[in-house]
Design a protein around this motif. Structure first.
Motif, PDB file in Angstrom:
ATOM      1  N   ASN A   1       0.831  -1.194   0.000  1.00 57.57           N
ATOM      2  CA  ASN A   1       0.000   0.000   0.000  1.00 57.57           C
ATOM      3  C   ASN A   1       0.873   1.254   0.000  1.00 57.57           C
ATOM      4  O   ASN A   1       2.078   1.209   0.275  1.00 57.57           O
ATOM      5  CB  ASN A   1      -0.917   0.016   1.228  1.00 57.57           C
ATOM      6  N   ASN A   2       0.241   2.384  -0.272  1.00 56.66           N
ATOM      7  CA  ASN A   2       0.984   3.639  -0.206  1.00 56.66           C
ATOM      8  C   ASN A   2       1.117   4.086   1.246  1.00 56.66           C
ATOM      9  O   ASN A   2       0.641   3.428   2.163  1.00 56.66           O
ATOM     10  CB  ASN A   2       0.300   4.714  -1.058  1.00 56.66           C
ATOM     11  N   ARG A   3       1.784   5.211   1.450  1.00 56.00           N
ATOM     12  CA  ARG A   3       2.056   5.672   2.819  1.00 56.00           C
ATOM     13  C   ARG A   3       0.772   6.022   3.568  1.00 56.00           C
ATOM     14  O   ARG A   3       0.656   5.759   4.765  1.00 56.00           O
ATOM     15  CB  ARG A   3       2.990   6.884   2.765  1.00 56.00           C
ATOM     16  N   LEU A   4      -0.196   6.613   2.879  1.00 49.92           N
ATOM     17  CA  LEU A   4      -1.434   7.010   3.535  1.00 49.92           C
ATOM     18  C   LEU A   4      -2.214   5.797   4.023  1.00 49.92           C
ATOM     19  O   LEU A   4      -2.714   5.765   5.160  1.00 49.92           O
ATOM     20  CB  LEU A   4      -2.283   7.852   2.583  1.00 49.92           C
ATOM     21  N   LEU A   5      -2.311   4.776   3.177  1.00 55.72           N
ATOM     22  CA  LEU A   5      -3.023   3.568   3.573  1.00 55.72           C
ATOM     23  C   LEU A   5      -2.297   2.844   4.702  1.00 55.72           C
ATOM     24  O   LEU A   5      -2.930   2.314   5.623  1.00 55.72           O
ATOM     25  CB  LEU A   5      -3.180   2.633   2.371  1.00 55.72           C
ATOM     26  N   THR A   6      -0.974   2.819   4.649  1.00 55.25           N
ATOM     27  CA  THR A   6      -0.209   2.170   5.713  1.00 55.25           C
ATOM     28  C   THR A   6      -0.392   2.899   7.039  1.00 55.25           C
ATOM     29  O   THR A   6      -0.591   2.267   8.085  1.00 55.25           O
ATOM     30  CB  THR A   6       1.280   2.133   5.339  1.00 55.25           C
ATOM     31  N   LEU A   7      -0.336   4.227   7.015  1.00 58.29           N
ATOM     32  CA  LEU A   7      -0.528   5.009   8.235  1.00 58.29           C
ATOM     33  C   LEU A   7      -1.941   4.849   8.770  1.00 58.29           C
ATOM     34  O   LEU A   7      -2.157   4.719   9.985  1.00 58.29           O
ATOM     35  CB  LEU A   7      -0.229   6.478   7.956  1.00 58.29           C
ATOM     36  N   GLN A   8      -2.904   4.827   7.873  1.00 59.52           N
ATOM     37  CA  GLN A   8      -4.296   4.645   8.292  1.00 59.52           C
ATOM     38  C   GLN A   8      -4.496   3.271   8.931  1.00 59.52           C
ATOM     39  O   GLN A   8      -5.136   3.140   9.983  1.00 59.52           O
ATOM     40  CB  GLN A   8      -5.229   4.802   7.093  1.00 59.52           C
ATOM     41  N   GLY A   9      -3.957   2.231   8.308  1.00 59.02           N
ATOM     42  CA  GLY A   9      -4.097   0.893   8.873  1.00 59.02           C
ATOM     43  C   GLY A   9      -3.398   0.754  10.215  1.00 59.02           C
ATOM     44  O   GLY A   9      -3.929   0.109  11.135  1.00 59.02           O
ATOM     45  N   TRP A  10      -2.210   1.369  10.346  1.00 57.95           N
ATOM     46  CA  TRP A  10      -1.505   1.316  11.639  1.00 57.95           C
ATOM     47  C   TRP A  10      -2.300   2.016  12.720  1.00 57.95           C
ATOM     48  O   TRP A  10      -2.407   1.522  13.846  1.00 57.95           O
ATOM     49  CB  TRP A  10      -0.135   1.967  11.488  1.00 57.95           C
ATOM     50  N   PHE A  11      -2.872   3.164  12.402  1.00 56.61           N
ATOM     51  CA  PHE A  11      -3.651   3.912  13.385  1.00 56.61           C
ATOM     52  C   PHE A  11      -4.882   3.126  13.833  1.00 56.61           C
ATOM     53  O   PHE A  11      -5.180   3.033  15.028  1.00 56.61           O
ATOM     54  CB  PHE A  11      -4.081   5.258  12.780  1.00 56.61           C
ATOM     55  N   ILE A  12      -5.594   2.532  12.889  1.00 55.88           N
ATOM     56  CA  ILE A  12      -6.800   1.779  13.239  1.00 55.88           C
ATOM     57  C   ILE A  12      -6.445   0.553  14.069  1.00 55.88           C
ATOM     58  O   ILE A  12      -7.129   0.229  15.059  1.00 55.88           O
ATOM     59  CB  ILE A  12      -7.557   1.386  11.951  1.00 55.88           C
ATOM     60  N   ASN A  13      -5.375  -0.135  13.699  1.00 49.83           N
ATOM     61  CA  ASN A  13      -4.981  -1.329  14.455  1.00 49.83           C
ATOM     62  C   ASN A  13      -4.547  -0.981  15.878  1.00 49.83           C
ATOM     63  O   ASN A  13      -4.940  -1.661  16.840  1.00 49.83           O
ATOM     64  CB  ASN A  13      -3.841  -2.049  13.722  1.00 49.83           C
ATOM     65  N   ARG A  14      -3.765   0.062  16.053  1.00 47.64           N
ATOM     66  CA  ARG A  14      -3.316   0.451  17.389  1.00 47.64           C
ATOM     67  C   ARG A  14      -4.476   0.921  18.245  1.00 47.64           C
ATOM     68  O   ARG A  14      -4.565   0.607  19.433  1.00 47.64           O
ATOM     69  CB  ARG A  14      -2.258   1.549  17.291  1.00 47.64           C
ATOM     70  N   PHE A  15      -5.366   1.695  17.649  1.00 49.43           N
ATOM     71  CA  PHE A  15      -6.510   2.181  18.408  1.00 49.43           C
ATOM     72  C   PHE A  15      -7.409   1.031  18.842  1.00 49.43           C
ATOM     73  O   PHE A  15      -7.846   0.959  20.000  1.00 49.43           O
ATOM     74  CB  PHE A  15      -7.310   3.181  17.557  1.00 49.43           C
ATOM     75  N   THR A  16      -7.678   0.115  17.929  1.00 45.56           N
ATOM     76  CA  THR A  16      -8.530  -1.023  18.269  1.00 45.56           C
ATOM     77  C   THR A  16      -7.882  -1.890  19.340  1.00 45.56           C
ATOM     78  O   THR A  16      -8.560  -2.366  20.258  1.00 45.56           O
ATOM     79  CB  THR A  16      -8.810  -1.859  17.002  1.00 45.56           C
ATOM     80  N   TYR A  17      -6.572  -2.070  19.250  1.00 44.85           N
ATOM     81  CA  TYR A  17      -5.867  -2.883  20.249  1.00 44.85           C
ATOM     82  C   TYR A  17      -5.940  -2.234  21.629  1.00 44.85           C
ATOM     83  O   TYR A  17      -6.237  -2.905  22.629  1.00 44.85           O
ATOM     84  CB  TYR A  17      -4.416  -3.073  19.810  1.00 44.85           C
ATOM     85  N   GLN A  18      -5.658  -0.927  21.697  1.00 38.33           N
ATOM     86  CA  GLN A  18      -5.670  -0.239  22.986  1.00 38.33           C
ATOM     87  C   GLN A  18      -7.074  -0.174  23.574  1.00 38.33           C
ATOM     88  O   GLN A  18      -7.251  -0.249  24.803  1.00 38.33           O
ATOM     89  CB  GLN A  18      -5.118   1.182  22.823  1.00 38.33           C
ATOM     90  N   LEU A  19      -8.074  -0.071  22.725  1.00 39.78           N
ATOM     91  CA  LEU A  19      -9.445   0.096  23.211  1.00 39.78           C
ATOM     92  C   LEU A  19     -10.028  -1.207  23.724  1.00 39.78           C
ATOM     93  O   LEU A  19     -10.727  -1.229  24.747  1.00 39.78           O
ATOM     94  CB  LEU A  19     -10.320   0.661  22.086  1.00 39.78           C
ATOM     95  N   PHE A  20      -9.730  -2.309  23.050  1.00 39.40           N
ATOM     96  CA  PHE A  20     -10.387  -3.572  23.381  1.00 39.40           C
ATOM     97  C   PHE A  20      -9.497  -4.530  24.163  1.00 39.40           C
ATOM     98  O   PHE A  20      -9.926  -5.643  24.454  1.00 39.40           O
ATOM     99  CB  PHE A  20     -10.869  -4.256  22.089  1.00 39.40           C
ATOM    100  N   MET A  21      -8.293  -4.113  24.487  1.00 36.20           N
ATOM    101  CA  MET A  21      -7.421  -4.974  25.268  1.00 36.20           C
ATOM    102  C   MET A  21      -8.003  -5.293  26.650  1.00 36.20           C
ATOM    103  O   MET A  21      -7.956  -6.446  27.083  1.00 36.20           O
ATOM    104  CB  MET A  21      -6.032  -4.334  25.398  1.00 36.20           C
ATOM    105  N   PRO A  22      -8.584  -4.313  27.386  1.00 38.05           N
ATOM    106  CA  PRO A  22      -9.130  -4.676  28.706  1.00 38.05           C
ATOM    107  C   PRO A  22     -10.515  -5.301  28.662  1.00 38.05           C
ATOM    108  O   PRO A  22     -11.023  -5.717  29.709  1.00 38.05           O
ATOM    109  CB  PRO A  22      -9.181  -3.318  29.432  1.00 38.05           C
ATOM    110  N   LEU A  23     -11.134  -5.400  27.495  1.00 39.52           N
ATOM    111  CA  LEU A  23     -12.496  -5.923  27.403  1.00 39.52           C
ATOM    112  C   LEU A  23     -12.499  -7.438  27.343  1.00 39.52           C
ATOM    113  O   LEU A  23     -11.521  -8.068  26.910  1.00 39.52           O
ATOM    114  CB  LEU A  23     -13.197  -5.373  26.167  1.00 39.52           C
ATOM    115  N   ASN A  24     -13.610  -8.021  27.771  1.00 38.34           N
ATOM    116  CA  ASN A  24     -13.792  -9.461  27.639  1.00 38.34           C
ATOM    117  C   ASN A  24     -14.028  -9.839  26.184  1.00 38.34           C
ATOM    118  O   ASN A  24     -14.220  -8.978  25.309  1.00 38.34           O
ATOM    119  CB  ASN A  24     -14.966  -9.916  28.507  1.00 38.34           C
ATOM    120  N   GLN A  25     -14.060 -11.130  25.938  1.00 34.73           N
ATOM    121  CA  GLN A  25     -14.216 -11.611  24.566  1.00 34.73           C
ATOM    122  C   GLN A  25     -15.550 -11.196  23.970  1.00 34.73           C
ATOM    123  O   GLN A  25     -15.652 -10.936  22.769  1.00 34.73           O
ATOM    124  CB  GLN A  25     -14.093 -13.143  24.533  1.00 34.73           C
ATOM    125  N   GLY A  26     -16.586 -11.096  24.813  1.00 32.27           N
ATOM    126  CA  GLY A  26     -17.895 -10.712  24.284  1.00 32.27           C
ATOM    127  C   GLY A  26     -17.946  -9.281  23.785  1.00 32.27           C
ATOM    128  O   GLY A  26     -18.760  -8.969  22.901  1.00 32.27           O
TER     129      GLY A  26
END
Length: 227
Positions: A40-65
Motif C-alpha cells: 500500500n501507499n504511505r497514507l493507507l499504511t498510516l491509516q491501517g496502523w492507526f486503526i490497528n493500534r486504536f482497536t488494540y488499545q481500546l479492546f485490550m481490557p475488554l472481555n471476549q464478548g
C-alpha cells in the motif's frame, strides 16, 4: 447588522438545503479504500496502523464478548475525528457542536450496552445499583442515586463533546475578532494576538482528536461493565 458569536453554531443552509447533510457525508470520502496491491501507499499504511493500534488499545481490557463492538466503535472514532477536524477549516460547519446530534449518537449506544448487560448477566447488571454491604436504611437512597447516575451517562457523553468543541470554537472566534480589530490600531499587539490564535488552533486540533477518543473510550468502559 452585528451577528452573535453563537451564530457560527447554527446549522447553515444554502438554497434551502441544510449543509449538515454534506458535513456528515463528506468525511467518508477522505479515508481511502484498501487497494488490491501487495504494498500500500504511505497514507493507507498510516491509516491501517492507526486503526490497528486504536482497536488494540481500546479492546485490550475488554472481555471476549465485547470484541464484537470493534467495528462500530472504530468507525465511530474515525467518524468523530473527521467531523471535528473538518470543522476547524474555514467556511465549514461542525455537526458535533450540536447537542442533538451528539445525543443521537450517545443515547442509542449507551442503551445498547445497558440492554446487553440486562440480557447476558441481569444479576451483575442490577448489582451495580446497590454496593455490597450497604446498611438497610441507605438502600433506597443509594438505589435512587445510582439509577440517576446511570441515566445521566448519555447526557454527560453528549454534553462533554458539545461543550468542549463549542468552547474552543468560540474562543477562536473571539481571539480572531480581537486580532482583526487591533491590527490597524496596534499592530504589535495584533501580532501577539495572532500568535496566541495560532497556538490555540493547534490546541483545538488536539482537543478535536482527544474528545473523539474520550467519547469512544467511555462507551467501551460502559460496555466493559455489561459484558
Amino acid at each position: 447588522m452585528t451577528l452573535s458569536f453563537f451564530d457560527q453554531f447554527m446549522s447553515p443552509t444554502y438554497l434551502g438545503i441544510p449543509l449538515i447533510t454534506i458535513a456528515l457525508t463528506l468525511p467518508w470520502l477522505i479515508w481511502p479504500t484498501p487497494s488490491t496491491r501487495w504494498l500500500n501507499n504511505r497514507l493507507l499504511t498510516l491509516q491501517g496502523w492507526f486503526i490497528n493500534r486504536f482497536t488494540y488499545q481500546l479492546f485490550m481490557p475488554l472481555n471476549q464478548g465485547g470484541h464484537k463492538w470493534a467495528v462500530i466503535l472504530t468507525s465511530l472514532m474515525l467518524f468523530l475525528i473527521s467531523l471535528n477536524m473538518l470543522g476547524l477549516l474555514p467556511y465549514t460547519f461542525t455537526p458535533t457542536t450540536q447537542l442533538s446530534m451528539n445525543m443521537g449518537l450517545a443515547l442509542p449506544l449507551w442503551l445498547a450496552t445497558v440492554l446487553i448487560g440486562l440480557r447476558n448477566q441481569p444479576t451483575a447488571a442490577l448489582s451495580h445499583l446497590l454496593p455490597e454491604g450497604t446498611p438497610t436504611p441507605l438502600i433506597p437512597v443509594l438505589i435512587i442515586i445510582e439509577t440517576i447516575s446511570l441515566l445521566i451517562r448519555p447526557l454527560a457523553l453528549g454534553v462533554r463533546l458539545t461543550a468542549n468543541l463549542t468552547a474552543g470554537h468560540l474562543l477562536i472566534q473571539l481571539i480572531a475578532t480581537a486580532a482583526f480589530v487591533l491590527l490597524p490600531l496596534m499592530p504589535t499587539i495584533a501580532f501577539l494576538t495572532g500568535t496566541v490564535l495560532f497556538l490555540l488552533t493547534i490546541l483545538e486540533v488536539a482537543v478535536a482528536m482527544i474528545q473523539a477518543y474520550v467519547f469512544v473510550l467511555l462507551l467501551s468502559l460502559y460496555l466493559q461493565e455489561n459484558v
